[in-house]
Design an enzyme around this catalytic site. Sequence first.
Site, mmCIF file in Angstrom:
data_model
loop_
_atom_site.group_PDB
_atom_site.id
_atom_site.type_symbol
_atom_site.label_atom_id
_atom_site.label_comp_id
_atom_site.label_asym_id
_atom_site.label_seq_id
_atom_site.Cartn_x
_atom_site.Cartn_y
_atom_site.Cartn_z
ATOM 1 N N GLU B 46 0.926 -1.183 0.012
ATOM 2 C CA GLU B 46 -0.047 0.048 0.052
ATOM 3 C C GLU B 46 0.914 1.174 0.061
ATOM 4 O O GLU B 46 1.652 1.472 0.935
ATOM 5 C CB GLU B 46 -0.912 0.047 1.132
ATOM 6 C CG GLU B 46 -1.843 1.014 1.139
ATOM 7 C CD GLU B 46 -2.775 1.017 2.737
ATOM 8 O OE1 GLU B 46 -3.258 -0.121 3.121
ATOM 9 O OE2 GLU B 46 -3.137 2.133 3.233
ATOM 10 N N ASP B 57 -4.938 9.914 9.861
ATOM 11 C CA ASP B 57 -3.628 9.632 10.115
ATOM 12 C C ASP B 57 -3.274 10.228 11.159
ATOM 13 O O ASP B 57 -3.484 11.218 11.621
ATOM 14 C CB ASP B 57 -2.551 9.969 8.980
ATOM 15 C CG ASP B 57 -2.885 8.619 7.906
ATOM 16 O OD1 ASP B 57 -2.900 7.494 8.191
ATOM 17 O OD2 ASP B 57 -2.995 9.060 6.517
#
Lengths: 402, 255
Positions: B46, B57
């Site tokens: 990824e 995040d």
Amino acid sequence: MEIAVNTKGSKYHVNEKGYYGSFGGAYIPEMLYPNVEELRQNYMQILGDPGFQQEFAQLLKDYVGRPSPLYLAKRLSEKYKANIYLKREDLNHTGAHKVNNTIGQILLAQRLGKKRIIAETGAGQHGVATATVCALMGLECIVYMGSVDIERQAPNVARMQMLGATVIPATSGSRTLKDATNEAIRDWINNPVDTHYIIGSVVGPHPYPDMVARFQSVISEEIKQQLQEKTGSPYPDYVLACVGGGSNAAGAFFHFLDDEQVQLVPVEAAGKGVNSGFSAATSQLGKPGVIHASKTLLMQTEDGQIVEPHSISAGLDYPGVGPLHAHLYETGRARFLNATDDEALEAAFELTRLEGIIPALESSHALARLKDLNLKPSDVVVVCLSGRGDKDMGTYIKHMQK
Amino acid sequence: MNRIDQLFASKQTGILNIYCTAGFPALEDTLPVMTALQAHGADMIELGMPFSDPLADGPVIQDSSTRALQNGMSLKKLFTQLKDFRKNIHVPVILMGYLNPVMQFGIEQFLQQCAATGVDGLILPDLPMQEYEQEYRPLFEKYGLHLIFLVTPETSEARIRQIDALSKGFVYAVSSSSTTGKDKDMKGQQAYFERLKSLQLKNPVLIGFGIKDKPTFDAACAYSNGAIIGTAFIKAVENAKDLDGTIKQFIQSVK
């Protein structure tokens, strides 16, 4: 006083899908879906509830001090040769319009059973307004603030702390309002059940822009009534308001959006000049994109990275603009102007000397554009004086020493 | 057949998907990192497209994005780096990132580049299901790209079913209600993982967020087809002097 609920059929209010024209929506990661969906499903019902409306109206009256006066500024009017009224949001408890929204959202959070309140703040005005209502209701309050802003807005940090809030520095990215908003959103992701996020402006995922606009709509509701009493007509020729994210402007425009004879004039912060590289004039410099879960105009690089804006007033220092305003810009319904740091300072001193009112630097941006409207003596102009200048004394003192 | 589907057709358990930000630790490390990941046993890669404001995040991945952007990474640059990567790399590759840079690049142009270079799937956490369905689905299908959606412990069963119906490749199960890199206890998530397993989704499931070592990887694999590691990998390579050796050691410590 009541919260506007029925806006169906309007060209400018939010549609059922959460959009203003092509702007708005809820571009949220799945982690935020339950929180945002809970709000979306409940906010109109809660806002429309008579018990809620009554409590909101009572607090605005007895706690905030509303209705705020609509003051005919005589010497300012003489200078610009028109009838200039100031909507005195600066006289609200805590010193700005922000508290209209935090009162509304804290009542909503209580009805949703939330125990913990989070907020972002730039200059600290929204942080103070949030800490204030949390103290009032006895709820835990966490305010995210960029570490750069914490340094330059020390008095507001102390106010929040005295009110019992925990101020957490945002140390990521550019360490200002945009990053404080990121951190607040991340907190909400990590605390999905018991926490309500009180966003301070008409930004963020649907339903926030609409919900905040409705709480702030009390501003234009009062303007209409007060103008009717003073002039015999509820309609001014112009409404001016400064725009960062755009909550005071959304409130001042709300009940005039569909009255197209009223010219709406949002004034953005041009910083050191629109094309100087140090500006926050989003409508001039932005392109459509997604910031803080809303599709709107935002300042960005060619590669779609969000650009750090600049304004002398921390309250206008935001790289996006609420989706309602993006729509008003795109449709041409509002005439977007801007004022530089220096013009805002000049306007602040002018109002102070002519009327004995020290305005916030944010509001001074709107005042700075009075000279460009080609006003006629019969024109009725309302300027939303969104906040008072106490918080800006540091900047004003420096300016006087120049 | 899409490489993601090929992988799940041949392997149903213990799949290791590793996340790394493109252009990190150094601008030209994108391909060396991918090469080392494949060589040392990652089943899937990824690749993060760095963004200035990555809402989902935590600080570690955000810092890696900031560093990649300072290194000069952009989507244009990324597609230049990926131009010939399929000559050497055969594992499925997914691009993960936020919508705004993709919108500025042009969604169709972006999908076209993904397909042309050999990318198999995309994770765009801030592209909501409704928007995808109403506006973008035909484009993704035209270019044969799988869009992978997330589910969380707070996602209702009805919505998980909708997400499963719309997803291709696999469903990304976020282990706890958190941003990436939070140290939340995997044991507390057993009930959620069991519930997810009992739903017998049509897509394979990979678990991510908070997977950082062998115990957490094994715990996740017990309930799913595999797991995704991001933050722990970024921490391992951020100051690595010997990238290949560090990656080898990291993968061996997990598998």
